[in-house]
Design a protein around this motif. Structure first.
Motif, PDB file in Angstrom:
ATOM      1  N   TYR A  80       4.111 -17.035  22.362  1.00 40.79           N
ATOM      2  CA  TYR A  80       3.466 -16.645  23.617  1.00 40.79           C
ATOM      3  C   TYR A  80       3.251 -17.869  24.521  1.00 40.79           C
ATOM      4  O   TYR A  80       3.568 -17.834  25.723  1.00 40.79           O
ATOM      5  N   HIS A 127      -3.400  -8.744  15.143  1.00 41.23           N
ATOM      6  CA  HIS A 127      -4.613  -9.448  14.726  1.00 41.23           C
ATOM      7  C   HIS A 127      -5.723  -8.488  14.350  1.00 41.23           C
ATOM      8  O   HIS A 127      -6.426  -8.679  13.344  1.00 41.23           O
ATOM      9  N   LEU A 181       0.357  -9.305  19.736  1.00 45.63           N
ATOM     10  CA  LEU A 181      -0.444 -10.254  18.964  1.00 45.63           C
ATOM     11  C   LEU A 181      -1.845  -9.702  18.713  1.00 45.63           C
ATOM     12  O   LEU A 181      -2.353  -9.767  17.587  1.00 45.63           O
ATOM     13  N   PHE A 218       3.141 -15.929  16.405  1.00 41.48           N
ATOM     14  CA  PHE A 218       3.036 -15.103  17.607  1.00 41.48           C
ATOM     15  C   PHE A 218       2.459 -15.915  18.764  1.00 41.48           C
ATOM     16  O   PHE A 218       2.967 -15.888  19.890  1.00 41.48           O
ATOM     17  N   MET A 219       1.375 -16.640  18.476  1.00 41.22           N
ATOM     18  CA  MET A 219       0.701 -17.412  19.516  1.00 41.22           C
ATOM     19  C   MET A 219       1.605 -18.523  20.046  1.00 41.22           C
ATOM     20  O   MET A 219       1.647 -18.785  21.253  1.00 41.22           O
ATOM     21  N   THR A 247       0.144 -14.958  12.789  1.00 35.29           N
ATOM     22  CA  THR A 247      -0.623 -15.014  14.044  1.00 35.29           C
ATOM     23  C   THR A 247      -0.293 -16.290  14.818  1.00 35.29           C
ATOM     24  O   THR A 247      -0.098 -16.256  16.037  1.00 35.29           O
TER      25      THR A 247
END
Length: 238
Positions: A149, A186, A182, A145-146, A142
């Motif tokens: 982004y 999640h 994402l 991914f964040m 996660t």
């Protein structure tokens, strides 16, 4: 040459008289002399040997290993061997303590989140620990991914805006796609614990997207079991 009685040696090395007597009995540091009355008399060399013994003891060496070191002529070769053995032993102990700490943290977290302890066996504890380890790996994904982004949004997008053309729109589409991916990921790897009934429940993609996130407090949700509405802590699915 300065000599030491048992009490003087004990005081100088900050140990008990009984310890000095015990090391003599075990043949680790034997006094060089005995007085007419049979009292121990330690020389300067004995004093240095005793200091070495205290050093080795503080490093966790066994008395058996210390005795071997004090008796052998190849002191440093044996000392290196004992040090490596001690390092390995300490590493094993640290690993064991870390696993115990992990179990204690898990039990505490289970009681904090559910108000009870449902574990009845070691196998159940190990299974729950395994789930938590896997869940930590999903947390890492996660964050990756964040990170991607944020990088696209605050670095890639401004660069493409300065270039112009269709590039900003392409970068925007990539950012939106990554954000949706994402959220989808999640919502699939997490569940939430109700503070009222202590039951876990998953949420879908759209609820994950549009519900308020309070960071460490979790999400503001309605429990699908008891209907309680409030902050629900994030956890792993059953």
């Amino acid at each position: 040459m300065k000599t030491y009685s048992t009490g003087e040696l004990a005081k100088a090395c900050k140990v008990s008289v009984r310890t000095v007597q015990y090391y003599d009995k075990e043949g680790i540091v034997v006094p060089s002399q005995l007085s007419v009355g049979g009292r121990r008399i330690y020389s300067e060399d004995d004093f240095k040997k005793f200091h070495c013994v205290c050093l080795y003891k503080s490093l966790g060496f066994s008395l058996e290993d210390i005795k071997k070191i004090m008796e052998t002529e190849d002191t440093y070769d044996l000392l290196l061997e004992v040090i490596m053995k001690q390092q390995e032993k300490i590493s094993d102990e640290i690993h064991t303590l870390e696993k115990t700490k992990e179990k204690l943290n898990m039990v505490k977290e289970e009681i904090d989140n559910t108000g009870t302890l449902r574990l009845e066996s070691l196998d159940e504890m190990e299974a729950l620990l395994d789930k938590k380890r896997k869940h930590r790996k999903t947390d890492i994904m996660t964050y990756i991914f964040m990170g991607c982004y944020v990088l696209i949004l605050f670095v890639g997008f401004p660069i493409t805006v300065s270039v112009g053309g269709i590039y900003p729109f392409v970068m925007l589409i990539i950012a939106i796609t990554l954000l949706l991916g994402l959220i989808f990921y999640h919502s699939g790897v997490n569940a939430y614990i109700c503070p009222s009934c202590h039951e876990k429940f998953p949420i879908g993609f759209f609820k994950d997207m549009f519900t308020l996130n309070g960071g460490s407090k979790g999400k503001y949700l309605k429990c699908s079991h008891c209907g309680h509405r409030g902050w629900m802590k994030e956890s792993f699915p059953e």
